[in-house]
Design a protein around this motif. Structure first.
Motif, mmCIF file in Angstrom:
data_model
loop_
_atom_site.group_PDB
_atom_site.id
_atom_site.type_symbol
_atom_site.label_atom_id
_atom_site.label_comp_id
_atom_site.label_asym_id
_atom_site.label_seq_id
_atom_site.Cartn_x
_atom_site.Cartn_y
_atom_site.Cartn_z
ATOM 1 N N GLY A 155 -0.680 -7.486 12.873
ATOM 2 C CA GLY A 155 -0.935 -6.341 13.047
ATOM 3 C C GLY A 155 -0.419 -5.933 11.986
ATOM 4 O O GLY A 155 0.846 -5.959 11.510
ATOM 5 N N PRO A 156 -0.680 -4.279 11.335
ATOM 6 C CA PRO A 156 -0.389 -3.915 10.095
ATOM 7 C C PRO A 156 1.437 -3.185 10.213
ATOM 8 O O PRO A 156 1.882 -3.756 9.504
ATOM 9 C CB PRO A 156 -0.843 -3.072 9.308
ATOM 10 N N ALA A 157 0.888 -3.328 12.087
ATOM 11 C CA ALA A 157 2.292 -2.687 11.557
ATOM 12 C C ALA A 157 3.326 -4.048 11.822
ATOM 13 O O ALA A 157 4.768 -3.844 12.036
ATOM 14 C CB ALA A 157 2.462 -1.784 13.785
ATOM 15 N N LEU B 262 -4.172 2.369 11.208
ATOM 16 C CA LEU B 262 -3.153 1.760 10.580
ATOM 17 C C LEU B 262 -2.100 2.022 11.547
ATOM 18 O O LEU B 262 -1.223 0.480 11.506
ATOM 19 C CB LEU B 262 -2.907 2.965 9.443
ATOM 20 N N VAL B 263 -2.014 2.433 12.317
ATOM 21 C CA VAL B 263 -1.163 1.487 13.355
ATOM 22 C C VAL B 263 -1.216 1.536 14.651
ATOM 23 O O VAL B 263 -0.359 1.124 15.988
ATOM 24 C CB VAL B 263 -0.136 3.133 13.710
ATOM 25 N N ASP B 264 -2.911 1.426 14.788
ATOM 26 C CA ASP B 264 -3.648 0.500 16.484
ATOM 27 C C ASP B 264 -3.201 -1.085 15.911
ATOM 28 O O ASP B 264 -3.282 -1.621 14.899
ATOM 29 C CB ASP B 264 -4.854 1.058 16.410
ATOM 30 N N LEU C 63 -13.076 -9.407 9.313
ATOM 31 C CA LEU C 63 -13.073 -7.912 9.307
ATOM 32 C C LEU C 63 -12.078 -6.917 9.976
ATOM 33 O O LEU C 63 -11.880 -6.031 9.413
ATOM 34 C CB LEU C 63 -14.157 -7.819 10.280
ATOM 35 N N TRP C 64 -10.969 -7.241 10.930
ATOM 36 C CA TRP C 64 -9.800 -6.109 10.637
ATOM 37 C C TRP C 64 -9.158 -5.952 9.978
ATOM 38 O O TRP C 64 -8.556 -4.734 9.806
ATOM 39 C CB TRP C 64 -9.059 -6.977 12.568
ATOM 40 N N GLU C 65 -8.665 -6.973 9.192
ATOM 41 C CA GLU C 65 -8.201 -6.989 8.002
ATOM 42 C C GLU C 65 -8.915 -5.712 6.721
ATOM 43 O O GLU C 65 -8.067 -5.210 6.342
ATOM 44 C CB GLU C 65 -7.761 -7.889 7.027
ATOM 45 N N LEU C 66 -9.818 -5.970 7.352
ATOM 46 C CA LEU C 66 -10.649 -5.627 5.731
ATOM 47 C C LEU C 66 -10.488 -4.024 6.451
ATOM 48 O O LEU C 66 -11.219 -2.941 5.345
ATOM 49 C CB LEU C 66 -12.456 -6.671 5.551
ATOM 50 N N HIS C 67 -11.124 -3.754 7.567
ATOM 51 C CA HIS C 67 -11.062 -2.412 7.984
ATOM 52 C C HIS C 67 -9.962 -1.223 7.649
ATOM 53 O O HIS C 67 -9.668 -0.554 7.131
ATOM 54 C CB HIS C 67 -10.921 -2.358 10.061
ATOM 55 N N LEU C 68 -8.764 -2.141 7.493
ATOM 56 C CA LEU C 68 -7.060 -2.164 7.968
ATOM 57 C C LEU C 68 -6.952 -1.487 6.041
ATOM 58 O O LEU C 68 -6.208 -0.400 5.892
ATOM 59 C CB LEU C 68 -5.793 -2.694 8.133
ATOM 60 N N MET D 45 -8.935 1.562 5.057
ATOM 61 C CA MET D 45 -7.878 3.195 5.789
ATOM 62 C C MET D 45 -6.303 3.131 5.032
ATOM 63 O O MET D 45 -6.668 4.367 4.477
ATOM 64 C CB MET D 45 -7.429 3.352 7.245
ATOM 65 N N ALA D 46 -5.940 1.582 4.225
ATOM 66 C CA ALA D 46 -5.050 2.175 3.592
ATOM 67 C C ALA D 46 -5.111 2.473 2.587
ATOM 68 O O ALA D 46 -4.663 3.328 1.162
ATOM 69 C CB ALA D 46 -4.259 0.937 2.919
ATOM 70 N N ALA D 47 -6.901 2.694 1.696
ATOM 71 C CA ALA D 47 -6.706 3.073 0.326
ATOM 72 C C ALA D 47 -6.845 4.462 0.662
ATOM 73 O O ALA D 47 -6.780 5.382 -0.759
ATOM 74 C CB ALA D 47 -7.688 2.282 -0.070
ATOM 75 N N VAL D 48 -7.308 5.259 1.769
ATOM 76 C CA VAL D 48 -6.987 6.635 1.412
ATOM 77 C C VAL D 48 -6.074 7.490 2.002
ATOM 78 O O VAL D 48 -5.930 8.221 1.509
ATOM 79 C CB VAL D 48 -8.407 7.274 2.708
#
Length: 870
Positions: free
Chosen positions: A4-6, A113-115, A129-134, A137-140
Motif C-alpha cells: 500500500g501507499p504506506a 492515504l494511510v488505509d 482500482l485501489w491504486e487509482l483511488h489513492l 486522494m493524493a491529488a487533493v
C-alpha cells in the motif's frame, strides 16, 4: 497483493508541507482548549493592574485594602487551578480529522492515504482500482489548509465582559504609565497606621540663600491625592475641582544653594528624601517616651539644577512628592554703555550697566596692561570698585569718574573691562576695550622728569631700574631747579638709594609712590597731598563698611575722614584762590554748599551705622563720595563767568605768556641736560670738582651748539617785551602793577643775558624764577577778578548766610539726583530722625533685656542674634 501507499517511498503524507500543516492543526486544537481556561486568569491580572494604575486601593481603608487584595488573590488562584488541571492532549487521528474539516475535503483523503486493503482479498483488477483511488486522494493534498483557532468565547462570554476589562486596562495605562512602578507598590503594599500618621506630620521647609532676598518656602501636600482617572475625567468635563493642580502642578522654583529641612513625627520605619536621583536618609530623634521622629537637613547642589522631583518616602513608599525647578544662579553681567572717556588731568569717565538674576554685590573695572606687564609690587590685574548705591538690586546703571593719574600705568596702553559680582561669589566680566590710560600733564620740568623716571620702573627688563636711578641722581644734583626744596632733595636721594640697594618689586612700588608725591609737591604744593589723603580716607571707610566692620572701627575711620576733609577744604580754598577757579556758572539748580553740610552727612552716616541701618549708611556714604567728586570736578572744570571782558583777555594773555615761558624753560632745561652729559663724558676725572665740571659742560655745550643759546636768548627777550606790555595793561585794569610781574621781568632779563653767554644751566634757575613769578601774577589777578565778581559765583566755600531749600541736597539739587549722574535709584530708604530715634530706643531695650538672664533661653538666644548684627 502489492504494498500500500504506506509502504511506498512516495507517500504524500510524508511531505514537509503536510507535516507542517499537521503540527499547526495540533497547536490550534490545543489553543482552543487552553484559551477558555487562560482568559479568566488574564482578566483577573489585568483588572488588578487597572485598579493599581488608577491608584484606587491606597485611598481605601487599611482593612478594605487588604480584603480587596485577598479577593484578587483568590480569584487568581481559582482561575490558575482550572488552567492547570485541563486536558490538552491531542492524537494524530484527531489532527487529521481537523485538517480535513478545515480544508472542506470529502471522503477523508488523509485517512484513505494511510488505509490498507485486506490482505488476500483483492485481485489484480481490484488493486488497479485501489491504486487509482489513492492517486485521486493524493491529488487533493494541495488543497489542505488550517483555519485560525476558534475557542468559542462567544458562547462562554455572551455579554462581552472581556472587552470591558481590556478597555479599563487601556485607560489605566494612559493615566498611570509614567509612575507605574510606584503605583503598583502602593497597590500591593497596604499602608499601615504608622505610615498614615507619618504622612500627617510631615513638614518640609526650604530656605533660599540670603543674597537672593527670597522668602522661605513651606511645602504642603494633600492627604489623599485623587485618582488619576477621576482627575482626568474632571479635567475633561470642566467641572470645578482642585484636581488639575494635582495632575499638572506648577513647579516650585528653588535657587541652587537653598537649604531644606524635613521632619516627620511618630515614625518607626526608614524614611528618605529624594531630589532626582540623589537620596538622603532621615536621622531619628526621640520626641518622648513612646514616640520617635526623624529629621533631615541638606542643600540643593548645582548637580540638582533643572526640572526635578522632590519626594519623601517611608519604607520604600512615596508619601509626598513635589515638582521643583532647581534654578542655577546665573553669572552676573556688566557692560559699557558708552566708550570710556578721557576727561583730562588723569580722570577717566565710564558709563556702565550691570545685571544679575538676584542682586549685585559689587561692580568694578579691571585694568590689564596691553603687553601683559604686572604692576610693581602687585599682580597683573588692577581692580577698582565703582560706586553703585543700588547694590543688592538686580540691575544698576551709573557713571563714575576715576582719578588714575597716580597709577604707574598712567599714559600706557591698557585693556579695560567691567566686572560684576553677586552673592554667590560669581564674577562676570565684559569684553575688554583698549585705550591709553589718562595721565596728568605736569608743567614743571623737574616734575615731568621725575614722572618719566617713575614710568621707566614699569618695564620688566633688567636695565630699567638702573636707568631710572641714573635719572634720579641727575635731577638730585641740580637742587636749584626745584627751588632748593630739602624735602624734594631727600625724597630723590632716598628713592635713588632704595633702587640701588633693593631691587625687589615691593621696593620699586614704594619708590614709585614716593616719586609721585614728590612730583605733586613740586607742581601743586600741599593741595595734591590733601587730596590724596582724603581719597585714602574715603577708600578705607568704604571698604570697612563693605566688610562689615564694628561700630568702634567705623567711628575711628569717620574721624579720620573728617580730619582729612577739613584739611582738604582748607587746601582747596587756598588752591582755588591762587588759580582763580572759585567761580562756577550759576544756574537755578546750583546752590552754595557750607562746610557744615558735609559734617551733618558724616554725623548721619555714623548714626545710621550705629542703629543697624547698614544699607542706608552705605548709600549716604556713596552720596558723600559723589559730592566730594563733584567738588574736585568743579575745582578742575570751573571757568570764569562772563563780564569784565578786558580783564579776562588780559588774564588769558598772561596765561599764554606763562605757557610760552614754560616751553622756553623746557627747551633750556633739555639743552643743559644734554650739555651736562657731554661734559661728564669728557671730564670724568674731574667729578669731585662739581663747579669746574659744570663750567666745562657749559664751555663744551657752547662749542657744540654755538647758535642754539643765541636763538633762545632772542626768544627770552621777546617774552620780556611782551611782559612789559602786559604790565601796562595790568596797571590800567587793576590800578597797579603786581610786584611779581616786576620780579619776573628782572628774572627774564638775567636769563636772557645768561643765554647770550651760552650759560644754559645758569639761565634755568632764572627762567624758573620768572615762571614762578608769572604764575603768582596770574593767581593774583584771578583772585582780584574773583573778588569783584564774588556775588555772582556759583560755588563758594564757607558761606553761612544762604539757606538750603527744603527737599534739596547740599548742592541745591533735588534729592535722589546723584553727583555721578544717575547711579541713585531710591531703592534704599534713608531713615529720618524719628525713625533713627525709635531704632535707638529699640536697640537699647534689646540690650537691657539681654542682660536679664532669668528670661527663657530661647528668647535670650533670639535677642542675642538680633543684637549681634549691630
Amino acid at each position: 497483493m502489492a504494498p500500500g501507499p504506506a509502504e511506498n517511498n512516495t507517500n504524500p503524507l510524508a511531505s514537509r508541507r503536510v507535516r507542517l500543516l499537521m503540527r499547526a492543526a495540533a497547536l490550534a486544537s490545543i489553543w482552543e482548549r487552553v484559551w477558555p481556561r487562560l482568559l479568566p486568569a488574564l482578566a483577573t491580572v489585568g483588572l488588578f493592574f487597572a485598579v493599581a494604575l488608577l491608584d484606587v486601593l491606597p485611598g481605601l481603608p487599611f482593612a478594605v485594602h487588604v480584603s480587596v487584595l485577598a479577593i484578587f488573590a483568590g480569584m487568581l488562584g481559582y482561575t490558575l487551578r482550572g488552567l492547570l488541571i485541563g486536558d490538552y492532549h491531542t492524537d494524530e487521528r484527531a489532527t487529521r480529522d481537523r485538517l480535513e474539516r478545515d480544508s472542506n475535503l470529502q471522503h477523508r483523503p488523509l485517512t484513505a492515504l494511510v488505509d490498507q486493503p485486506l490482505s488476500g482479498q483483492i485481485d489484480a483488477g481490484g488493486r488497479v482500482l485501489w491504486e487509482l483511488h489513492l492517486r485521486r486522494m493524493a491529488a487533493v493534498i494541495g488543497k489542505l489548509r488550517v483555519r485560525l483557532p476558534s475557542p468559542g468565547m462567544a458562547a462562554l462570554d455572551p455579554f462581552g465582559m472581556r472587552a470591558a476589562v481590556l478597555l479599563i486596562m487601556v485607560i489605566a495605562a494612559a493615566a498611570g504609565a509614567t509612575d507605574a512602578r510606584a503605583l503598583l507598590v502602593r497597590a500591593l503594599v497596604p499602608q499601615s497606621a504608622a505610615i498614615a500618621q507619618a504622612q500627617l506630620s510631615l513638614d518640609v521647609w526650604i530656605t533660599p540663600p540670603a543674597y537672593t532676598g527670597l522668602a522661605p518656602i513651606f511645602l504642603e501636600r494633600q492627604k489623599t491625592p485623587p485618582p488619576p482617572l477621576a482627575a482626568a475625567a474632571s479635567q475633561s468635563t470642566g467641572s470645578p475641582s482642585d484636581v488639575p493642580a494635582t495632575i499638572e502642578p506648577v513647579a516650585i522654583t528653588i535657587p541652587v544653594g537653598s537649604t531644606f529641612l524635613a521632619q516627620m513625627g511618630a515614625l518607626d520605619d526608614v524614611a528618605e528624601i529624594s531630589i532626582g536621583q540623589r537620596v538622603v536618609t532621615f536621622e531619628r530623634f526621640d520626641e518622648g517616651e513612646t514616640k520617635s521622629g526623624a529629621r533631615v537637613e541638606g542643600m540643593f547642589q548645582p548637580a540638582d539644577a533643572g526640572p526635578n522631583k522632590l519626594s519623601v518616602s517611608v519604607a520604600g513608599l512615596v508619601v509626598a512628592s513635589w515638582s521643583v525647578l532647581v534654578a542655577a544662579d546665573k553669572v552676573p553681567e556688566a557692560e559699557f554703555l558708552a566708550p570710556a572717556k578721557n576727561l583730562g588731568r588723569g580722570l577717566l569717565g565710564v558709563e556702565f550697566e550691570a545685571r544679575d538674576d538676584y542682586g549685585l554685590t559689587g561692580v568694578g573695572m579691571a585694568i590689564r596692561h596691553s603687553d601683559g606687564w604686572a604692576v610693581p609690587g602687585a599682580g597683573k590685574d588692577v581692580l577698582i570698585d565703582l560706586p553703585v548705591p543700588g547694590l543688592g538690586t538686580p540691575q544698576a546703571k551709573g557713571t563714575s569718574t576715576q582719578d588714575l593719574s597716580a597709577h604707574p600705568w598712567a599714559g600706557e596702553i591698557v585693556k579695560l573691562s567691567l566686572y560684576a559680582t553677586d552673592g554667590a561669589k560669581q564674577r562676570g566680566e565684559s569684553d575688554p576695550i583698549t585705550l591709553a590710560l589718562p595721565q596728568r600733564i605736569f608743567n614743571h620740568p623737574v616734575a615731568r622728569a621725575i614722572v618719566a623716571a617713575r614710568k621707566k620702573l614699569n618695564r620688566p627688563e633688567a636695565g630699567a631700574i638702573d636707568a631710572a636711578a641714573k635719572d634720579l641722581d641727575t635731577i638730585a644734583r641740580q637742587p636749584q631747579q626745584f627751588f632748593d626744596d630739602t624735602v624734594v632733595f631727600l625724597a630723590l636721594r632716598i628713592a635713588r638709594a632704595r633702587l640701588a640697594h633693593d631691587g625687589t618689586e615691593m621696593a620699586v612700588a614704594s619708590v614709585q609712590k614716593l616719586l609721585w608725591e614728590t612730583a605733586l609737591r613740586i607742581e601743586d604744593g600741599e593741595f595734591s597731598i590733601a587730596d590724596r589723603e582724603l581719597r585714602d580716607a574715603q577708600k578705607r571707610l568704604s571698604e570697612a563698611m563693605k566688610n562689615g566692620a564694628d561700630a568702634q572701627e567705623l567711628d575711628r575711620l569717620m574721624n579720620e575722614l573728617q580730619q582729612a576733609l577739613d584739611k582738604y577744604m582748607a587746601a582747596l580754598a587756598e588752591h582755588l584762590a591762587r588759580q582763580g577757579l572759585s567761580e562756577m556758572p550759576q544756574n537755578p539748580t546750583t546752590r552754595m554748599m557750607e562746610g557744615g553740610d558735609l559734617q551733618k552727612m558724616l554725623d548721619q552716616i555714623k548714626e545710621l551705622s550705629r542703629t543697624g541701618a547698614v544699607d542706608a549708611a552705605k548709600r549716604m556714604l556713596s552720596q558723600l563720595n559723589q559730592m566730594l567728586d563733584a567738588i574736585r570736578n568743579g575745582a578742575r572744570m570751573a571757568q570764569q563767568p562772563r563780564g569784565m571782558n578786558k580783564g579776562r583777555r588780559a588774564l588769558q594773555g598772561l596765561r599764554d605768556l606763562t605757557r610760552r615761558q614754560q616751553e622756553l624753560l623746557d627747551r633750556t632745561f633739555r639743552q643743559s641736560q644734554q650739555n651736562r652729559r657731554q661734559g661728564q663724558q669728557g671730564q670724568q676725572g674731574q667729578q669731585n670738582q662739581q663747579r669746574q665740571g659744570q663750567q666745562g659742560q657749559r664751555q663744551q655745550g657752547q662749542r657744540n651748539r654755538p647758535g642754539e643759546h643765541g636763538k633762545m636768548a632772542g626768544e627770552q627777550e621777546a617774552l620780556r617785551r611782551e611782559l612789559g606790555r602786559m604790565m601796562l595793561q595790568m596797571d590800567e585794569i587793576l590800578g597797579a602793577i603786581p610786584p611779581s610781574m616786576g620780579k619776573a621781568d628782572r628774572a627774564m632779563k638775567g636769563a636772557g643775558k645768561a643765554l647770550q653767554k651760552g650759560d644754559g644751566e645758569g639761565a634755568v634757575p632764572l627762567q624758573t624764577e620768572a615762571l614762578d613769578q608769572l604764575r603768582q601774577a596770574t593767581e593774583g589777578m584771578a583772585e582780584q577778578l574773583a573778588r569783584r565778581m564774588q556775588g555772582s559765583m556759583g560755588m563758594s566755600l564757607g558761606r553761612n548766610d544762604q539757606q538750603m531749600p527744603r527737599g534739596r541736597d547740599p548742592f541745591g539739587r533735588q534729592r535722589g539726583q546723584g553727583a555721578g549722574g544717575g547711579v541713585e535709584n531710591g531703592d534704599v530708604k534713608i531713615p529720618g530722625r524719628m525713625e533713627l530715634r525709635r531704632s535707638r530706643q529699640i536697640l537699647d531695650e534689646l540690650r537691657r533685656r539681654s542682660g536679664e538672664r532669668d528670661r527663657p533661653a530661647l528668647e535670650l538666644d533670639y535677642i542675642d542674634r538680633l543684637i549681634r548684627r549691630f
